[in-house]
Enzyme design. Sequence first.
Site, PDB file in Angstrom:
ATOM      1  N   LEU A   1       0.853  -1.186   0.000  1.00  6.21           N
ATOM      2  CA  LEU A   1       0.000   0.000   0.000  1.00  6.21           C
ATOM      3  C   LEU A   1       0.893   1.242   0.000  1.00  6.21           C
ATOM      4  CD1 LEU A   1      -2.784  -0.970   2.571  1.00  6.21           C
ATOM      5  CD2 LEU A   1      -2.889  -1.047   0.072  1.00  6.21           C
ATOM      6  N   ALA A   2       0.274   2.396  -0.213  1.00  7.20           N
ATOM      7  CA  ALA A   2       1.068   3.620  -0.288  1.00  7.20           C
ATOM      8  C   ALA A   2       1.922   3.802   0.959  1.00  7.20           C
ATOM      9  CB  ALA A   2       0.152   4.828  -0.477  1.00  7.20           C
ATOM     10  N   GLU A   3       1.358   3.481   2.147  1.00  4.56           N
ATOM     11  CA  GLU A   3       2.143   3.627   3.366  1.00  4.56           C
ATOM     12  C   GLU A   3       1.797   2.552   4.381  1.00  4.56           C
ATOM     13  OE1 GLU A   3       4.475   6.972   2.438  1.00  4.56           O
ATOM     14  OE2 GLU A   3       2.330   6.845   2.049  1.00  4.56           O
ATOM     15  N   THR A   4       2.843   2.112   5.069  1.00  3.71           N
ATOM     16  CA  THR A   4       2.701   1.306   6.273  1.00  3.71           C
ATOM     17  C   THR A   4       3.346   2.084   7.404  1.00  3.71           C
ATOM     18  OG1 THR A   4       2.710  -0.792   5.068  1.00  3.71           O
ATOM     19  CG2 THR A   4       3.311  -0.872   7.389  1.00  3.71           C
TER      20      THR A   4
END
Length: 261
Positions: free
Chosen positions: A44-47
């Site tokens: 995903l775009a960010e973790t």
Amino acid sequence: MQLEFHQVDAFSDRPFSGNPAIVYRLDAWLADELMQKIAAEHNLAETAFLVREGSVWHIRWFTPATEVPLCGHATLASAYVLFEIYKEATERLDFICKSGPLSVTREGARLWLDFPAMEPAAIDMTPDIERALGVRAVEILGANKLFVVLESEQAVLDCKPDMVALAKLPWPGVIITAQGNQHDFVSRFFAPAIGINEDAVTGSAHCSLIPYWAKRLDKTSLSAYQRSQRGGELFCRLEGDRVKIGGNATLVASGTLVLGL
């Protein structure tokens, strides 16, 4: 080793819109290489990874490709998880990160990020930028990201950038923006250089968008919409050298990561 995680759609009051983020609340830091691998696995775009340090939370964010110094939607998601899953008994959470102190305040169902304002400044309008975006720019500015103003909301919607060319520009990401039809302003955000062709809703981009549009429109409270495919609404305030970015969040999944260590 087993690690609990939660997936939250940030800047949305319903699932499958806004910007998804994964949140891990850790007892102690994992190795940087391992956190990067986990982020790549979720893709995903960010973790976001959180560790409590005294009365504050140390927060770090990873895209599938690299660690980033500031991320709005994953901070909103992290605050939602701490409030709703781990039942933090407070109305304000304080964070520390590579970009300095941050906070998130809960006001009813809405969460408010307190981030630094990053007003963009004029830079040379180079043909490379317009060619990479495939648009004619009204204004090109720069802060920690490239900031490109277009003539209309429709121009923002119609933009079809060359991601390979964008990745070669000397900025980690590119904001395009215009005055909105239903909102004060709209935007989109592209960051192929860090593994995100187009981000769904980008809180950190609004650190520059809010001071720019506050000055342009002569108002300090603004409504914003990021016109990605998923889309997301943001409520914005300029308060001196800080920006307040409000939004909702929705839990969509919880699970356990199993590591054979």
